[in-house]
Design a protein around this motif. Structure first.
Motif, PDB file in Angstrom:
ATOM      1  N   ILE A   1      -3.903   3.582  -0.851  1.00  0.00           N
ATOM      2  CA  ILE A   1      -3.884   3.160  -2.335  1.00  0.00           C
ATOM      3  C   ILE A   1      -3.296   1.822  -2.201  1.00  0.00           C
ATOM      4  CG2 ILE A   1      -2.898   3.365  -4.701  1.00  0.00           C
ATOM      5  CD1 ILE A   1      -2.613   6.443  -2.360  1.00  0.00           C
TER       6      ILE A   1
ATOM      7  N   GLN B   1       0.824  -1.090  -0.182  1.00  0.00           N
ATOM      8  CA  GLN B   1       0.047   0.129   0.119  1.00  0.00           C
ATOM      9  C   GLN B   1       0.873   1.338  -0.103  1.00  0.00           C
ATOM     10  OE1 GLN B   1      -2.001  -0.419   3.750  1.00  0.00           O
ATOM     11  NE2 GLN B   1      -3.808  -1.355   2.884  1.00  0.00           N
ATOM     12  N   ARG B   2       0.354   2.278  -0.500  1.00  0.00           N
ATOM     13  CA  ARG B   2       0.750   3.766  -0.090  1.00  0.00           C
ATOM     14  C   ARG B   2      -0.336   4.341   0.715  1.00  0.00           C
ATOM     15  NH1 ARG B   2       0.806   6.900  -4.744  1.00  0.00           N
ATOM     16  NH2 ARG B   2      -0.258   5.156  -6.040  1.00  0.00           N
TER      17      ARG B   2
ATOM     18  N   VAL C   1      -8.618   2.587  -4.106  1.00  0.00           N
ATOM     19  CA  VAL C   1      -8.248   3.833  -3.411  1.00  0.00           C
ATOM     20  C   VAL C   1      -9.629   4.104  -2.430  1.00  0.00           C
ATOM     21  CG1 VAL C   1      -7.970   6.343  -3.771  1.00  0.00           C
ATOM     22  CG2 VAL C   1      -7.045   4.949  -5.488  1.00  0.00           C
TER      23      VAL C   1
ATOM     24  N   GLY D   1      -5.489  -1.778  -6.833  1.00  0.00           N
ATOM     25  CA  GLY D   1      -5.751  -0.517  -7.439  1.00  0.00           C
ATOM     26  C   GLY D   1      -6.851   0.018  -6.585  1.00  0.00           C
TER      27      GLY D   1
ATOM     28  N   GLU E   1      -1.931  -1.260  -3.799  1.00  0.00           N
ATOM     29  CA  GLU E   1      -1.082  -1.457  -5.115  1.00  0.00           C
ATOM     30  C   GLU E   1      -1.535  -2.554  -5.735  1.00  0.00           C
ATOM     31  OE1 GLU E   1       0.235   1.219  -6.376  1.00  0.00           O
ATOM     32  OE2 GLU E   1       1.774   2.100  -5.190  1.00  0.00           O
TER      33      GLU E   1
ATOM     34  N   GLU F   1       0.682  10.477  -6.095  1.00  0.00           N
ATOM     35  CA  GLU F   1      -0.333  10.610  -6.996  1.00  0.00           C
ATOM     36  C   GLU F   1      -1.222   9.266  -6.984  1.00  0.00           C
ATOM     37  OE1 GLU F   1       1.957  10.717 -10.550  1.00  0.00           O
ATOM     38  OE2 GLU F   1       2.738  12.769  -9.951  1.00  0.00           O
ATOM     39  N   TYR F   2      -2.687   9.516  -7.404  1.00  0.00           N
ATOM     40  CA  TYR F   2      -3.450   8.530  -7.324  1.00  0.00           C
ATOM     41  C   TYR F   2      -4.855   8.789  -8.135  1.00  0.00           C
ATOM     42  CZ  TYR F   2      -5.950  11.002  -3.615  1.00  0.00           C
ATOM     43  OH  TYR F   2      -6.623  12.055  -3.177  1.00  0.00           O
ATOM     44  N   ASP F   3      -5.407   8.002  -8.676  1.00  0.00           N
ATOM     45  CA  ASP F   3      -6.741   8.260  -9.358  1.00  0.00           C
ATOM     46  C   ASP F   3      -7.871   8.619  -8.593  1.00  0.00           C
ATOM     47  OD1 ASP F   3      -8.980   8.297 -11.156  1.00  0.00           O
ATOM     48  OD2 ASP F   3      -8.415   6.477 -12.274  1.00  0.00           O
TER      49      ASP F   3
ATOM     50  N   LYS G   1     -11.387   6.806  -8.513  1.00  0.00           N
ATOM     51  CA  LYS G   1     -11.300   5.499  -8.167  1.00  0.00           C
ATOM     52  C   LYS G   1     -11.823   5.500  -6.499  1.00  0.00           C
ATOM     53  CE  LYS G   1      -8.693   2.854 -11.399  1.00  0.00           C
ATOM     54  NZ  LYS G   1      -7.375   1.979 -11.384  1.00  0.00           N
ATOM     55  N   ALA G   2     -11.673   6.671  -5.777  1.00  0.00           N
ATOM     56  CA  ALA G   2     -11.574   6.679  -4.438  1.00  0.00           C
ATOM     57  C   ALA G   2     -12.938   6.597  -3.877  1.00  0.00           C
ATOM     58  CB  ALA G   2     -11.225   8.109  -3.956  1.00  0.00           C
TER      59      ALA G   2
END
Length: 156
Positions: free
Chosen positions: A29, A17-18, A36, A34, A31, A134-136, A139-140
């Protein structure tokens, strides 16, 4: 960046994870999938208020003492950094804390469940690559609000 492997009762789970902390907002996130997830730290404002006029290290020592923590005199070295062990009997835990406040090694044995974490790398004054943050956002998904759950469990 959090890469962990948990093994318990013949079951293993790896986590990659991040985790991004921005004031009281936490973005996780995964990983592998994917996914979020966003959540709010319900203690953030209380902690910030209690820290007024204190450094993070001073606040950490105060918190450790409030949990019944005591320095053991034992020293350690992990990820190239020295640390001193604190023992918190109520948690069945030992925490090796560096002079700058980071817990480099923790071992907890609580209610028959043992957990151990060891720092393998420490990069001081390096927030990491911009890509780590950074993340999308599309998708959260919001995690359940812990404050709302607590209100429902204790309506009075």
């Amino acid at each position: 960046i959090k890469n962990t492997s948990i093994s318990m009762a013949g079951f293993s789970q790896d986590t990659n994870q991040r985790i991004i902390y921005d004031a009281d907002e936490i973005v996780t996130i995964d990983e592998t999938s994917g996914a979020v997830t966003t959540s709010t730290n319900p203690l953030y404002n209380q902690i910030v208020a209690r820290m007024k006029g204190k450094s993070g290290v001073e606040f950490g020592k105060e918190m450790m003492q409030q949990m019944g923590g005591e320095l053991t005199g034992e020293k350690g070295r992990f990820a190239g950094h020295d640390c001193e062990y604190w023992e918190v009997a109520s948690m069945g835990g030992k925490f090796c804390v560096a002079p700058w406040g980071g817990a480099l090694h923790t071992s907890v044995d609580m209610m028959g469940v043992s957990m151990e974490k060891t720092a393998t790398e420490v990069r001081m004054n390096d927030g990491g690559p911009d890509a780590a943050f950074e993340y999308d956002a599309s998708k959260a998904q919001a995690a359940p609000d812990i404050n709302e759950i607590m209100k429902q469990l204790n309506p009075g």
